[in-house]
Design an enzyme around this catalytic site. Sequence first.
Site, short mmCIF file in Angstrom:
data_model
loop_
_atom_site.label_atom_id
_atom_site.label_comp_id
_atom_site.label_asym_id
_atom_site.label_seq_id
_atom_site.Cartn_x
_atom_site.Cartn_y
_atom_site.Cartn_z
N LYS A 171 0.21 8.21 13.76
CA LYS A 171 0.71 9.27 12.89
C LYS A 171 0.91 10.56 13.68
O LYS A 171 0.12 10.87 14.58
CB LYS A 171 -0.29 9.53 11.76
CG LYS A 171 -0.53 8.32 10.88
CD LYS A 171 0.74 7.87 10.21
CE LYS A 171 0.51 6.64 9.36
NZ LYS A 171 1.76 6.15 8.75
N GLU A 230 10.62 3.14 4.04
CA GLU A 230 9.48 2.59 3.29
C GLU A 230 9.32 3.22 1.91
O GLU A 230 8.65 2.67 1.06
CB GLU A 230 8.18 2.76 4.09
CG GLU A 230 7.69 4.18 4.18
CD GLU A 230 6.38 4.32 4.94
OE1 GLU A 230 6.38 4.06 6.16
OE2 GLU A 230 5.38 4.68 4.32
N GLU A 246 5.43 -5.04 9.97
CA GLU A 246 4.32 -4.15 10.32
C GLU A 246 2.99 -4.91 10.25
O GLU A 246 2.89 -5.96 9.60
CB GLU A 246 4.29 -2.97 9.34
CG GLU A 246 3.23 -1.93 9.66
CD GLU A 246 3.46 -0.61 8.93
OE1 GLU A 246 4.18 -0.59 7.92
OE2 GLU A 246 2.91 0.40 9.40
N ASN A 256 0.85 -1.19 0.00
CA ASN A 256 0.00 0.00 0.00
C ASN A 256 0.88 1.24 0.00
O ASN A 256 2.07 1.16 0.28
CB ASN A 256 -0.93 0.00 1.23
CG ASN A 256 -0.15 0.19 2.51
OD1 ASN A 256 0.36 1.27 2.79
ND2 ASN A 256 -0.02 -0.87 3.29
N ASP A 309 4.94 8.21 13.48
CA ASP A 309 5.29 8.21 12.06
C ASP A 309 4.92 9.54 11.42
O ASP A 309 3.76 9.93 11.42
CB ASP A 309 4.54 7.06 11.37
CG ASP A 309 4.94 6.87 9.92
OD1 ASP A 309 5.79 7.63 9.42
OD2 ASP A 309 4.40 5.93 9.28
N LYS A 359 1.52 1.97 16.72
CA LYS A 359 2.08 3.14 16.02
C LYS A 359 0.98 4.11 15.64
O LYS A 359 -0.11 3.69 15.24
CB LYS A 359 2.82 2.67 14.76
CG LYS A 359 3.52 3.79 14.01
CD LYS A 359 4.49 3.23 12.98
CE LYS A 359 3.86 3.06 11.62
NZ LYS A 359 4.82 2.54 10.63
N HIS A 361 7.84 -2.26 6.06
CA HIS A 361 6.55 -1.56 5.94
C HIS A 361 5.55 -2.48 5.23
O HIS A 361 5.93 -3.35 4.46
CB HIS A 361 6.79 -0.30 5.10
CG HIS A 361 5.56 0.30 4.48
ND1 HIS A 361 5.08 -0.09 3.25
CD2 HIS A 361 4.73 1.28 4.91
CE1 HIS A 361 4.01 0.63 2.96
NE2 HIS A 361 3.77 1.46 3.94
N GLU A 380 9.58 7.83 13.22
CA GLU A 380 9.66 7.28 11.85
C GLU A 380 9.58 8.33 10.76
O GLU A 380 8.77 9.25 10.82
CB GLU A 380 8.51 6.27 11.68
CG GLU A 380 8.39 5.70 10.26
CD GLU A 380 7.35 4.59 10.16
OE1 GLU A 380 7.13 3.87 11.15
OE2 GLU A 380 6.74 4.45 9.09
N ASP A 413 10.15 -2.03 2.03
CA ASP A 413 9.05 -2.97 1.80
C ASP A 413 9.34 -3.70 0.48
O ASP A 413 9.30 -3.09 -0.59
CB ASP A 413 7.75 -2.14 1.70
CG ASP A 413 6.51 -2.98 1.43
OD1 ASP A 413 6.64 -4.14 1.00
OD2 ASP A 413 5.40 -2.44 1.63
#
Length: 389
Positions: A183, A265, A341, A53, A213, A181, A322, A239, A292
């Site tokens: 944001k 990532e 993750e 994603n 993050d 985690k 990721h 992050e 990732d």
Amino acid sequence: MKIVSIHEGVVPISSSIRNAWIDFSAMDCSIVAVVSDVIRDGRPVVGYGFNSNGRYSAGEILRRRVIPRLLAAPPSSLLTDDGTNIDPAKAWDVMMRNEKPGGHGERSVAVGVVDMALFDLAAKIAEQPLYRFLSDRYGDGDPDTSVFVYGAGGYYAPGKTLRDLQEEMKRFVDAGYDVVKMKIGGAPLKEDLERIEAALSVLGGDGSRLAVDVNGRFDLRTALEYGEAIEPYGLFWYEEPGDPLDFGLHATLSEHYAGPMATGENLFSLPDARNLIRYAGMRPDRDTVQIDPALSYGLVEYLRIQDMLKRHGWSSRRCVPHGGHQFSLHIAAALKLGGNESYPGEFYPTGGFADGAVVENSRVGLTEIPGIGFEAKAAFYRVLRDLHD
Ligand SMILES: O=C([O-])CC(=O)C(=O)O
Ligand SMILES: [Mg+2]
């Protein structure tokens, strides 16, 4: 054996969530099915892949370059030396023929999604779950049987309150995650500190259980300002504080922020990963590399990145990819990474692990069916099967 056909499509994974850089209102994802002429139980063996994603579907590159090259190659040029199975590394060279270096962009996504499908296919033909297939060929033959996972979420969303954030984090903890985690960087510092403290209150105030993050949002001044403000919490990691390719920013920040940091990532190649290790001040005793494999030219390239890291003195345990997907879960177990993750609440139907997978003490086991195990993820498997059935 040979590849009979390759099918490509797109699934929406859109939602109203927002990180500090993008919202996910139009997010989608490429899916691929590679059909072989190997027949098991009366049906062809098929490998599946999808592009994690965070990057949009890469159909144009798949349809115009990557897939035609594979289908035009002499079938034997894609096989292992004994001709019994597909060799993803040989297929990689074919997919990348006539591609200049650098400027990786969406090309690494297109190759990554096919690479995932080829490894799924190869492990199915070998009749092994992917983590054992990989451990036998690229690891020490003794894979981890469970993998550390952390619960990622804590997005911004319209109308989302501090209470909502706390309930989300509590759901993750109740689901078995010790580390979660959230944001930051999408609101003013003062508001983000309130959000962090709200999340910490459901973690017994233990900062080592909370990662934050930034999704690459900050300039150096803001990264330093946030760093100073959050350092006392002793967080699990800070992050992607700045632009993913601004290694100088990261190096300067690492001279000031003593806690663990994580990034990678949005680095999609061996040369980008090497630059991160050379120039970003990454500290092998505490920092984490989040590349990732699905977004970055697949596992063939990820194996080269692992080799580079080892030669720079980095343990594979300092890698936590990721993406929250089954492919990286197998890779983490086979290559003995530090974890993977997990998004307990986002990116339906592609993300997440097998239906019924249980997270306990922040660890999750693997599927034992051949391949990646999409067949044990019913809703997504229906979408994948519809590609070719
Ligand atoms: O919000 C995103 O794009 C996902 C992300 O950064 C992560 O999983 O670390
Ligand atoms: Mg991130």
